[in-house]
Each structure stands twice: as structure tokens, then as C-alpha cells.
Scaffold this motif. Structure first.
Motif, PDB file in Angstrom:
ATOM      1  N   LYS A  87       0.836  -1.205   0.000  1.00 46.93           N
ATOM      2  CA  LYS A  87       0.000   0.000   0.000  1.00 46.93           C
ATOM      3  C   LYS A  87       0.870   1.255   0.000  1.00 46.93           C
ATOM      4  N   ALA A  88       1.949   1.254   0.767  1.00 49.66           N
ATOM      5  CA  ALA A  88       2.855   2.401   0.811  1.00 49.66           C
ATOM      6  C   ALA A  88       3.495   2.642  -0.557  1.00 49.66           C
ATOM      7  N   VAL A  89       3.880   1.577  -1.245  1.00 44.96           N
ATOM      8  CA  VAL A  89       4.485   1.727  -2.568  1.00 44.96           C
ATOM      9  C   VAL A  89       3.435   2.208  -3.577  1.00 44.96           C
ATOM     10  N   PHE A  90       2.190   1.742  -3.445  1.00 39.87           N
ATOM     11  CA  PHE A  90       1.104   2.257  -4.274  1.00 39.87           C
ATOM     12  C   PHE A  90       0.956   3.765  -4.033  1.00 39.87           C
ATOM     13  N   HIS A  91       1.044   4.178  -2.778  1.00 37.46           N
ATOM     14  CA  HIS A  91       0.953   5.590  -2.410  1.00 37.46           C
ATOM     15  C   HIS A  91       2.101   6.370  -3.056  1.00 37.46           C
ATOM     16  N   VAL A  92       3.306   5.833  -3.000  1.00 38.37           N
ATOM     17  CA  VAL A  92       4.467   6.478  -3.626  1.00 38.37           C
ATOM     18  C   VAL A  92       4.218   6.659  -5.126  1.00 38.37           C
ATOM     19  N   ASN A  93       3.678   5.638  -5.763  1.00 35.44           N
ATOM     20  CA  ASN A  93       3.398   5.729  -7.195  1.00 35.44           C
ATOM     21  C   ASN A  93       2.422   6.855  -7.498  1.00 35.44           C
ATOM     22  N   TYR A  94       1.423   7.021  -6.647  1.00 28.24           N
ATOM     23  CA  TYR A  94       0.460   8.094  -6.867  1.00 28.24           C
ATOM     24  C   TYR A  94       1.117   9.464  -6.634  1.00 28.24           C
ATOM     25  N   LEU A  95       1.961   9.572  -5.613  1.00 33.61           N
ATOM     26  CA  LEU A  95       2.683  10.838  -5.406  1.00 33.61           C
ATOM     27  C   LEU A  95       3.537  11.178  -6.622  1.00 33.61           C
ATOM     28  N   HIS A  96       4.194  10.175  -7.180  1.00 32.49           N
ATOM     29  CA  HIS A  96       5.015  10.384  -8.378  1.00 32.49           C
ATOM     30  C   HIS A  96       4.138  10.846  -9.540  1.00 32.49           C
ATOM     31  N   TRP A  97       2.958  10.230  -9.681  1.00 33.25           N
ATOM     32  CA  TRP A  97       2.041  10.626 -10.744  1.00 33.25           C
ATOM     33  C   TRP A  97       1.604  12.081 -10.556  1.00 33.25           C
ATOM     34  N   LEU A  98       1.264  12.464  -9.330  1.00 33.56           N
ATOM     35  CA  LEU A  98       0.858  13.848  -9.060  1.00 33.56           C
ATOM     36  C   LEU A  98       1.959  14.837  -9.445  1.00 33.56           C
ATOM     37  N   GLU A  99       3.189  14.481  -9.112  1.00 38.24           N
ATOM     38  CA  GLU A  99       4.321  15.350  -9.420  1.00 38.24           C
ATOM     39  C   GLU A  99       4.526  15.459 -10.930  1.00 38.24           C
TER      40      GLU A  99
ATOM     41  N   GLN B 121      -2.065  14.671   2.247  1.00 40.29           N
ATOM     42  CA  GLN B 121      -3.456  14.486   2.691  1.00 40.29           C
ATOM     43  C   GLN B 121      -4.326  14.062   1.519  1.00 40.29           C
ATOM     44  N   MET B 122      -4.185  14.749   0.408  1.00 34.61           N
ATOM     45  CA  MET B 122      -4.976  14.465  -0.783  1.00 34.61           C
ATOM     46  C   MET B 122      -4.647  13.068  -1.338  1.00 34.61           C
ATOM     47  N   SER B 123      -3.377  12.726  -1.380  1.00 31.71           N
ATOM     48  CA  SER B 123      -2.987  11.430  -1.928  1.00 31.71           C
ATOM     49  C   SER B 123      -3.383  10.287  -0.996  1.00 31.71           C
ATOM     50  N   LEU B 124      -3.348  10.511   0.323  1.00 32.63           N
ATOM     51  CA  LEU B 124      -3.765   9.469   1.252  1.00 32.63           C
ATOM     52  C   LEU B 124      -5.255   9.176   1.089  1.00 32.63           C
ATOM     53  N   GLU B 125      -6.058  10.205   0.895  1.00 28.69           N
ATOM     54  CA  GLU B 125      -7.490   9.987   0.651  1.00 28.69           C
ATOM     55  C   GLU B 125      -7.692   9.132  -0.599  1.00 28.69           C
ATOM     56  N   TYR B 126      -6.934   9.423  -1.645  1.00 32.61           N
ATOM     57  CA  TYR B 126      -7.022   8.635  -2.883  1.00 32.61           C
ATOM     58  C   TYR B 126      -6.631   7.180  -2.621  1.00 32.61           C
ATOM     59  N   VAL B 127      -5.544   6.969  -1.912  1.00 32.97           N
ATOM     60  CA  VAL B 127      -5.057   5.616  -1.628  1.00 32.97           C
ATOM     61  C   VAL B 127      -6.075   4.846  -0.784  1.00 32.97           C
ATOM     62  N   GLU B 128      -6.636   5.500   0.219  1.00 29.57           N
ATOM     63  CA  GLU B 128      -7.646   4.842   1.062  1.00 29.57           C
ATOM     64  C   GLU B 128      -8.857   4.407   0.235  1.00 29.57           C
ATOM     65  N   ARG B 129      -9.226   5.210  -0.761  1.00 28.03           N
ATOM     66  CA  ARG B 129     -10.374   4.911  -1.620  1.00 28.03           C
ATOM     67  C   ARG B 129     -10.052   3.831  -2.655  1.00 28.03           C
ATOM     68  N   GLU B 130      -8.858   3.880  -3.239  1.00 21.01           N
ATOM     69  CA  GLU B 130      -8.573   3.087  -4.433  1.00 21.01           C
ATOM     70  C   GLU B 130      -7.739   1.832  -4.212  1.00 21.01           C
ATOM     71  N   PHE B 131      -6.998   1.728  -3.121  1.00 22.00           N
ATOM     72  CA  PHE B 131      -6.079   0.600  -2.955  1.00 22.00           C
ATOM     73  C   PHE B 131      -6.795  -0.746  -3.011  1.00 22.00           C
TER      74      PHE B 131
ATOM     75  N   HIS C  59      -9.491  -1.520  -4.516  1.00 25.01           N
ATOM     76  CA  HIS C  59      -9.932  -1.788  -5.888  1.00 25.01           C
ATOM     77  C   HIS C  59      -8.761  -2.234  -6.768  1.00 25.01           C
ATOM     78  N   VAL C  60      -7.637  -1.562  -6.630  1.00 27.27           N
ATOM     79  CA  VAL C  60      -6.449  -1.922  -7.408  1.00 27.27           C
ATOM     80  C   VAL C  60      -5.978  -3.318  -7.018  1.00 27.27           C
ATOM     81  N   LYS C  61      -5.989  -3.598  -5.722  1.00 29.33           N
ATOM     82  CA  LYS C  61      -5.589  -4.919  -5.226  1.00 29.33           C
ATOM     83  C   LYS C  61      -6.512  -5.996  -5.801  1.00 29.33           C
ATOM     84  N   TYR C  62      -7.805  -5.765  -5.767  1.00 31.05           N
ATOM     85  CA  TYR C  62      -8.791  -6.713  -6.294  1.00 31.05           C
ATOM     86  C   TYR C  62      -8.606  -6.907  -7.802  1.00 31.05           C
TER      87      TYR C  62
END
Length: 153
Positions: A78-90, A111-121, A123-126
Motif C-alpha cells: 500500500k505504501a508503494v502504491f501511495h508512492v506511485n500516486y505521489l510520483h504521478w501527481l508530481e 493528505q490528498m494522496s492518502l485519501e485517494y489511496v484509502e479509496r482506491e487501494f 480496488h487496485v488490489k482486487y
């Protein structure tokens, strides 16, 4: 049967470049005291990630993941998924790191990216499981540092 390397040829040049950039910048198992520059940063990070088994911040251009003692392989994934989203935002939205405390506040990038990760992780895992990927967690050897919540006040 030996483990086969993933077929990177299936990835676009842009995806390969992003993966290489993330690999260079990812620090899994950082120390909170090395990442937070002041007490305010520590308090904001602990508050934002209080329900997670990891803390994530960017420091000196590195994506620094601090693992709590209770962190599991799924938390690392999940943390690496979060890192990927931060990289995408940048890369795609031009949203770059400021200070940890600013990034943790409402509208801040963490804060914004954590909300996204909480919502989407989940689904991505599934979806990954449906595609045949193993999503039991990240198999990694993080640095030995873990955050023990019993020492946090």
C-alpha cells in the motif's frame, strides 16, 4: 520452478522511466527523525497517518516510507502504491512536495494522496488479483527501522 522476471517489454517507455525514477527515489524503512525537520512535521505526519501502518513523506527528493512495528507486507504494498500516486501527481499535475506539515494539511499533497489511496487501494488490489497478480503484499527487505507507537505521545 525458478521465479521469472516480469516482462518489462509490456510497459511503455514512459512507464519504464517512471519505474526507474521511483526505484532511485524510494527509501523503504526510513527513520522519522531523519525525515521530519521540526516538531510540527512530526506531529502532522503522525496525525495524518494515525490509521495506517506506515508514514510517508518526501525528503530531499526521496520518497521516505517509515514503517510502524505492526506493518505487514500488504502495508508495504500500500505504501508503494501511495508512492506511485505521489510520483504521478508530481509528473502529471505538477504537484510537488513543500514541507511535511504543509503537505499533511487539508488540500496538501500527502493528505490528498492518502485519501485517494484509502479509496482506491482495495480496488487496485482486487483488480490485480483478477488479472492473476499476487497481491498478498510487497516482498522487500526494508531498513531495520520501525516506528513503535508505544513511544509516541
Amino acid at each position: 520452478m525458478p521465479i521469472q522476471e516480469p516482462k518489462l517489454s509490456l510497459l511503455s517507455a514512459e512507464a519504464k522511466e517512471s519505474a526507474a525514477n521511483i526505484e532511485k527515489r524510494l527509501q523503504l524503512g526510513s527513520k522519522l527523525s531523519d525525515v521530519a525537520t521540526c516538531e510540527e512535521d512530526v506531529l502532522e505526519l503522525l496525525s495524518l497517518f494515525n490509521k495506517e501502518n506506515y508514514i510517508l513523506s518526501e525528503h530531499r527528493g526521496k520518497y521516505c516510507v517509515m514503517l510502524k512495528e505492526s506493518a505487514s507486507p500488504v502495508d508495504m504494498l500500500k505504501a508503494v502504491f501511495h508512492v506511485n500516486y505521489l510520483h504521478w501527481l508530481e509528473r502529471n499535475a505538477g504537484i510537488t512536495a513543500r514541507s511535511a506539515s504543509n503537505d499533511c494539511r487539508p488540500g496538501g499533497r500527502l493528505q490528498m494522496s492518502l485519501e485517494y489511496v484509502e479509496r482506491e487501494f482495495k480496488h487496485v488490489k482486487y483488480d490485480g488479483e483478477l488479472a492473476g497478480w499476487s497481491t498478498d503484499g510487497l516482498i522487500a527487505r526494508p531498513l531495520t527501522t520501525r516506528i513503535c507507537e508505544c513511544h509516541v505521545t
